[in-house]
Scaffold this motif. Structure first.
Motif, PDB file in Angstrom:
ATOM      1  N   UNK A   1       0.823  -1.209   0.000  1.00  0.00           N
ATOM      2  CA  UNK A   1       0.000   0.000   0.000  1.00  0.00           C
ATOM      3  C   UNK A   1       0.857   1.259   0.000  1.00  0.00           C
ATOM      4  N   UNK A   2       1.970   1.239   0.707  1.00  0.00           N
ATOM      5  CA  UNK A   2       2.799   2.447   0.811  1.00  0.00           C
ATOM      6  C   UNK A   2       3.413   2.840  -0.527  1.00  0.00           C
ATOM      7  N   UNK A   3       3.562   1.866  -1.466  1.00  0.00           N
ATOM      8  CA  UNK A   3       4.080   2.201  -2.790  1.00  0.00           C
ATOM      9  C   UNK A   3       3.152   3.169  -3.510  1.00  0.00           C
ATOM     10  N   UNK A   4       1.889   3.174  -3.123  1.00  0.00           N
ATOM     11  CA  UNK A   4       0.907   4.064  -3.729  1.00  0.00           C
ATOM     12  C   UNK A   4       0.548   5.216  -2.799  1.00  0.00           C
ATOM     13  N   UNK A   5       1.343   5.397  -1.748  1.00  0.00           N
ATOM     14  CA  UNK A   5       1.100   6.488  -0.813  1.00  0.00           C
ATOM     15  C   UNK A   5      -0.094   6.259   0.089  1.00  0.00           C
ATOM     16  N   UNK A   6      -0.466   4.980   0.308  1.00  0.00           N
ATOM     17  CA  UNK A   6      -1.659   4.661   1.078  1.00  0.00           C
ATOM     18  C   UNK A   6      -1.305   3.900   2.349  1.00  0.00           C
ATOM     19  N   UNK A   7      -2.194   3.984   3.333  1.00  0.00           N
ATOM     20  CA  UNK A   7      -2.149   3.083   4.466  1.00  0.00           C
ATOM     21  C   UNK A   7      -3.445   2.284   4.479  1.00  0.00           C
ATOM     22  N   UNK A   8      -3.423   1.173   5.199  1.00  0.00           N
ATOM     23  CA  UNK A   8      -4.595   0.294   5.212  1.00  0.00           C
ATOM     24  C   UNK A   8      -5.469   0.689   6.391  1.00  0.00           C
ATOM     25  N   UNK A   9      -6.327   1.665   6.140  1.00  0.00           N
ATOM     26  CA  UNK A   9      -7.259   2.164   7.151  1.00  0.00           C
ATOM     27  C   UNK A   9      -8.616   2.360   6.506  1.00  0.00           C
ATOM     28  N   UNK A  10      -9.636   2.484   7.348  1.00  0.00           N
ATOM     29  CA  UNK A  10     -10.975   2.734   6.818  1.00  0.00           C
ATOM     30  C   UNK A  10     -11.029   4.052   6.066  1.00  0.00           C
ATOM     31  N   UNK A  11     -10.291   5.056   6.554  1.00  0.00           N
ATOM     32  CA  UNK A  11     -10.305   6.361   5.888  1.00  0.00           C
ATOM     33  C   UNK A  11      -9.751   6.279   4.467  1.00  0.00           C
ATOM     34  N   UNK A  12      -8.865   5.314   4.212  1.00  0.00           N
ATOM     35  CA  UNK A  12      -8.247   5.180   2.889  1.00  0.00           C
ATOM     36  C   UNK A  12      -9.017   4.269   1.950  1.00  0.00           C
ATOM     37  N   UNK A  13     -10.145   3.730   2.400  1.00  0.00           N
ATOM     38  CA  UNK A  13     -10.845   2.735   1.590  1.00  0.00           C
ATOM     39  C   UNK A  13     -11.183   3.203   0.173  1.00  0.00           C
ATOM     40  N   UNK A  14     -11.691   4.436  -0.039  1.00  0.00           N
ATOM     41  CA  UNK A  14     -11.983   4.832  -1.422  1.00  0.00           C
ATOM     42  C   UNK A  14     -10.761   4.726  -2.334  1.00  0.00           C
ATOM     43  N   UNK A  15      -9.593   5.154  -1.838  1.00  0.00           N
ATOM     44  CA  UNK A  15      -8.384   5.058  -2.652  1.00  0.00           C
ATOM     45  C   UNK A  15      -7.899   3.619  -2.780  1.00  0.00           C
ATOM     46  N   UNK A  16      -8.068   2.817  -1.753  1.00  0.00           N
ATOM     47  CA  UNK A  16      -7.680   1.411  -1.838  1.00  0.00           C
ATOM     48  C   UNK A  16      -8.525   0.677  -2.875  1.00  0.00           C
ATOM     49  N   UNK A  17      -9.815   0.966  -2.900  1.00  0.00           N
ATOM     50  CA  UNK A  17     -10.699   0.340  -3.889  1.00  0.00           C
ATOM     51  C   UNK A  17     -10.306   0.795  -5.298  1.00  0.00           C
ATOM     52  N   UNK A  18     -10.061   2.072  -5.438  1.00  0.00           N
ATOM     53  CA  UNK A  18      -9.633   2.597  -6.748  1.00  0.00           C
ATOM     54  C   UNK A  18      -8.354   1.912  -7.212  1.00  0.00           C
ATOM     55  N   UNK A  19      -7.375   1.787  -6.311  1.00  0.00           N
ATOM     56  CA  UNK A  19      -6.116   1.139  -6.667  1.00  0.00           C
ATOM     57  C   UNK A  19      -6.341  -0.327  -7.011  1.00  0.00           C
ATOM     58  N   UNK A  20      -7.177  -1.014  -6.227  1.00  0.00           N
ATOM     59  CA  UNK A  20      -7.440  -2.417  -6.502  1.00  0.00           C
ATOM     60  C   UNK A  20      -8.046  -2.640  -7.872  1.00  0.00           C
ATOM     61  N   UNK A  21      -8.992  -1.802  -8.239  1.00  0.00           N
ATOM     62  CA  UNK A  21      -9.602  -1.929  -9.566  1.00  0.00           C
ATOM     63  C   UNK A  21      -8.569  -1.692 -10.669  1.00  0.00           C
ATOM     64  N   UNK A  22      -7.723  -0.696 -10.490  1.00  0.00           N
ATOM     65  CA  UNK A  22      -6.753  -0.368 -11.536  1.00  0.00           C
ATOM     66  C   UNK A  22      -5.691  -1.452 -11.665  1.00  0.00           C
ATOM     67  N   UNK A  23      -5.238  -2.010 -10.542  1.00  0.00           N
ATOM     68  CA  UNK A  23      -4.242  -3.081 -10.600  1.00  0.00           C
ATOM     69  C   UNK A  23      -4.836  -4.312 -11.278  1.00  0.00           C
ATOM     70  N   UNK A  24      -6.048  -4.644 -10.916  1.00  0.00           N
ATOM     71  CA  UNK A  24      -6.688  -5.816 -11.533  1.00  0.00           C
ATOM     72  C   UNK A  24      -6.809  -5.635 -13.042  1.00  0.00           C
ATOM     73  N   UNK A  25      -7.219  -4.459 -13.483  1.00  0.00           N
ATOM     74  CA  UNK A  25      -7.362  -4.207 -14.916  1.00  0.00           C
ATOM     75  C   UNK A  25      -6.012  -4.248 -15.620  1.00  0.00           C
ATOM     76  N   UNK A  26      -4.973  -3.697 -14.973  1.00  0.00           N
ATOM     77  CA  UNK A  26      -3.651  -3.638 -15.603  1.00  0.00           C
ATOM     78  C   UNK A  26      -3.037  -5.023 -15.783  1.00  0.00           C
TER      79      UNK A  26
END
Length: 374
Positions: free
Chosen positions: A211-236
């Motif tokens: 997560x830190x490679x994308x400037x994120x931490x694994x928290x509830x507050x970061x969920x929108x960005x975590x979901x966005x990153x997950x979708x983009x990684x899966x597509x890539x």
């Protein structure tokens, strides 16, 4: 002046009543992630699914389009949509259809489902099914000690060892099909930056990203960005050769993206937190059972997980699984599809609790039908 278009009208209810559809479920949660159990072997279940094995039934449920989401009135997918969509379910709902096993070596089989269709593996669901099988008396169990519940899933045969104390189920250990690492440090470009993904198959294919490679931490507050990153990684990674499984298309393709971070190690073992984003942006509330298997395979390859050591694996809501490698274990018959090759046998332990029993109905005059998703 051009008039504004009117809002679309809901479908008109039938002029004559149709048979009322009724579906009974037993619901559990495993470390916070829901699991809705539907026994299709009960008399009167309103759908049938052809196939000689669980994998064949899963392929039939998914259908030629590959998603399993196309409406097919009167068939199994209508039941899935009824139970996962609002107002009877929600976008984070997960469940399984209990079906006959492949042979007498297992107690039963299961087809795992979620809001976007079907999956080939589900560790938290396997734990819930083990608890359900014992709690309901389907599999006899002692008041004190352990009992194995053997389950055929689309990726092979798995085992849920149910732990009992004083007549009560206190935990479940899930033994997965062998996990295999298929690619390391695959560069992935996202709108949050460049990251490296590690790929491992553990009943389904998981991509692990720090997560830190994308400037994120694994928290509830970061969920929108975590979901966005997950979708983009899966597509890539959709066409990356590491996502292909020798068992065929059913087991191939990225199912989940595990965005993880390091936590202070326990005195002897690694300690991590993750948010697993699977299907089309669904977030696992648990640490993800089969995803934990994938993490164990990667940690073992890195030399960070030795014999007798556990991974303490936390979810984004703070619940915990403990996972370990079982390097000398025999995968056993039915443990995986032909051609899967050798892999690391893993075990994941957690808790599962019953949350309710339900009888859902579909009124033939209900204009929303099986429901909707927001």
């Amino acid at each position: 002046m051009t008039p504004e278009p009117s809002a679309p009208r809901p479908p008109r209810p039938p002029s004559a009543p149709q048979p009322r559809q009724t579906v009974r479920t037993v619901d559990y949660h495993t470390a916070g992630e829901p699991f809705r159990i539907v026994d299709t072997t009960d008399p009167g279940f309103p759908a049938a699914l052809p196939g000689d094995t669980v994998a064949e039934r899963c392929a039939t449920a998914i259908g030629p389009g590959g998603s399993g989401t196309a409406p097919r009135p009167g068939e199994l997918d209508d039941v899935r949509r009824l139970l996962v969509q609002e107002p009877r379910g929600h976008a984070g709902m997960y469940g399984g259809f209990v079906v006959p096993p492949d042979d007498d070596g297992a107690h039963f089989g299961v087809l795992f489902w979620h809001k976007d269709g079907y999956s080939t593996a589900c560790g938290h669901g396997t734990m819930a099914l083990g608890a359900w099988a014992v709690d309901s008396g389907r599999v006899p169990a002692p008041d004190q000690g352990d009992v194995e519940v053997r389950i055929d899933v689309p990726s092979g045969r798995v085992t849920a060892t149910v732990h009992r104390d004083g007549g009560r189920t206190t935990g479940v250990t899930f033994r997965n099909v062998p996990a295999r690492v298929t690619a390391r440090k695959v560069p992935v470009a996202t709108t949050l930056g460049l990251a490296e993904a590690d790929l491992a198959h553990a009943g389904a294919c998981y991509a692990s990203v720090r997560a830190r490679d994308l400037g994120l931490d694994v928290t509830r507050a970061s969920l929108p960005d975590l979901v966005r990153a997950g979708r983009e990684v899966r597509a890539a990674l959709a066409t990356h050769p590491g996502t292909w499984h020798p068992g065929g298309p059913l087991l191939s393709g990225v199912y989940g993206v595990i965005l993880h971070e390091e936590l202070p190690d326990t005195p002897f073992d690694p300690h991590q937190r993750n948010a697993t984003v699977f299907a089309d942006g669904q977030v696992d509330r648990s640490p993800c059972g089969s995803g934990t298997s994938a993490r164990l395979a990667l940690l073992a390859q890195d030399g960070r997980l030795g014999p007798g050591e556990d991974l303490l694996h936390e979810s984004v809501v703070g619940t915990v699984f403990t996972g370990r490698a079982v390097p000398d274990a025999d995968p056993g018959p039915g443990a995986g599809p032909a051609g899967a090759g050798d892999g690391l046998v893993t075990e994941v332990t957690g808790t599962a609790y019953r949350t309710g029993e339900h009888t859902f109905t579909l009124d033939p005059y209900d204009a929303l039908g099986p429901g909707f998703l927001l």
